[in-house]
Design an enzyme around this catalytic site. Structure first.
Site, PDB file in Angstrom:
ATOM      1  N   ARG A 155       0.828  -1.226   0.000  1.00 53.67           N
ATOM      2  CA  ARG A 155       0.000   0.000   0.000  1.00 53.67           C
ATOM      3  C   ARG A 155       0.859   1.272   0.000  1.00 53.67           C
ATOM      4  NH1 ARG A 155      -2.338  -3.516  -1.341  1.00 53.67           N
ATOM      5  NH2 ARG A 155      -4.153  -4.544  -0.399  1.00 53.67           N
TER       6      ARG A 155
ATOM      7  N   SER B  17     -10.473  -0.472   3.916  1.00 54.19           N
ATOM      8  CA  SER B  17      -9.648  -0.734   5.114  1.00 54.19           C
ATOM      9  C   SER B  17      -9.014   0.553   5.622  1.00 54.19           C
ATOM     10  CB  SER B  17      -8.540  -1.728   4.789  1.00 54.19           C
ATOM     11  OG  SER B  17      -9.123  -2.963   4.470  1.00 54.19           O
TER      12      SER B  17
ATOM     13  N   GLU C 250      -3.875   3.273   6.728  1.00 49.11           N
ATOM     14  CA  GLU C 250      -3.751   3.192   5.257  1.00 49.11           C
ATOM     15  C   GLU C 250      -4.374   4.463   4.660  1.00 49.11           C
ATOM     16  OE1 GLU C 250      -4.988  -0.617   3.595  1.00 49.11           O
ATOM     17  OE2 GLU C 250      -5.798   0.430   1.844  1.00 49.11           O
TER      18      GLU C 250
END
Ligand SMILES: Cc1cc2nc3c(=O)[nH]c(=O)nc-3n(C[C@H](O)[C@H](O)[C@H](O)COP(=O)(O)OP(=O)(O)OC[C@H]3O[C@@H](n4cnc5c(N)ncnc54)[C@H](O)[C@@H]3O)c2cc1C
Length: 304
Positions: A171, A220, A292
């Protein structure tokens, strides 16, 4: 000449003032952007950035707004949405997509030419620019698996990065928090029967329906900790936080790594919930969760 007057010469539709950011994010949160622009060409995009710089205005590049949290107080600068930079083309088996094309559009386009490569990412509500920046991924695949090169604008000039120069990781990429604007990405796809591609897409659609909560979210919120066998969602669940709510923001009772905007959540509700989750997980398991989600301006801008 003011910033607005200057931009009238090269951008259509004109730059908007006091645009609500919440309309442009999947979590449905964020105050007003002082200026909001949707350039249709690279030419306009480049001039906009130059003009903002000349007028000492900060700017933020917005894709589909599915991984960003803006302050309730808004953004005192220029938000540039890539939503009109949508073109997708193919040459010699390579698919090239402009930054504002959605992942689903690129996958559907490739399918129509019997080209396969990104189907596992079907359903991620991302633009290509956002997906490259975050190195979006799902079910063991990431966008970086099939990236050939990425073109950007850096200091007013076009730059080209091959995959090995993009510093892709879990990510992340070199483009997170950088001043560069991704303008396009080119992908190496492989030939595949349309029926097989379609079957894979259907499979992803079904999986997402069963695994992901409905409603307004960012997907998420936290990265999976790399030293753990458990996912961030499983850890938050074990900390007893499913259904935990602050104001209009709630830890999803279906998937603990999702925060859902259940009732007019503010950015402050969400940030306080993020703090609370991190603190409880740290106290209970001595694990430090990392976001994230991109918190625009950083935590200090939010005054929680
Ligand atoms: C329901 C749901 C499910 C999700 N599922 C997944 C999943 O399975 N896997 C996954 O990885 N993510 C998932 N996400 C998160 C999100 O979709 C991804 O992180 C996606 O890559 C963000 O793309 P975006 O276009 O929305 O970017 P934005 O949220 O608009 O922006 C994200 C970052 O990218 C930057 N950026 C965007 N475009 C450019 C550009 N052209 N040039 C430079 N910088 C740019 C922004 O400035 C920002 O820093 C999910 C989100 C939701 C709401």
């Amino acid at each position: 000449m003011t910033f607005l007057e200057e931009t009238l010469g090269f951008i259509d539709p004109p730059v908007k003032q006091n645009e609500s950011i919440k309309k442009h994010t999947t979590i449905g949160v964020g105050g007003l952007a002082k200026y909001f622009a949707t350039p249709k060409s690279l030419y306009a995009l480049r001039l906009l950035i130059e003009s903002a710089k000349a007028h000492k205005l900060k700017h933020f590049i917005l894709g589909k707004g599915s991984n960003v949290l803006f302050n309730d107080g808004g953004y005192n600068g220029l938000v540039i949405s890539t939503e009109r930079l949508q073109e997708v083309s193919v040459y010699n088996g390579k698919v090239k997509a402009m930054c504002g094309a959605t992942l689903n559009k690129v996958i559907d386009f490739a399918k129509s030419r019997s080209l396969s490569g990104l189907e596992k990412l079907y359903g991620i509500p991302a633009s290509i620019g956002g997906a490259i920046t975050m190195n979006a991924g799902a079910f063991g695949a990431t966008i970086s698996d099939v990236v050939s090169c990425v073109e950007t604008i850096k200091n007013g000039k076009l730059c080209k990065y091959y995959k090995s120069d993009c510093r892709f990781g879990y990510r992340k990429s070199r483009f997170i928090n950088s001043k560069e604007v991704i303008v396009s990405a080119t992908f190496d796809f492989i030939n595949q029967a349309k029926e097989l591609i379609e079957a894979q897409i259907k499979c992803q659609k079904d999986l997402r329906k069963t695994m992901h909560p409905m409603g307004k979210s960012f997907g998420s919120v936290f990265k999976n900790p790399n030293c753990q066998k458990l996912t961030a969602g499983q850890i938050i669940d074990r900390a007893g936080l499913k259904g935990y709510r602050i104001g209009g923001a709630m830890v999803s009772s279906e998937h603990a790594n999702f925060i859902v905007n259940v009732k007019n959540a503010t950015a402050k509700d969400i940030l306080n919930l993020i703090y609370e989750i991190k603190e409880r997980v740290y106290k209970t398991f001595n694990i430090e969760l990392k976001e994230e989600v991109i918190i625009v301006g950083g935590f200090h801008d939010f005054n929680c």
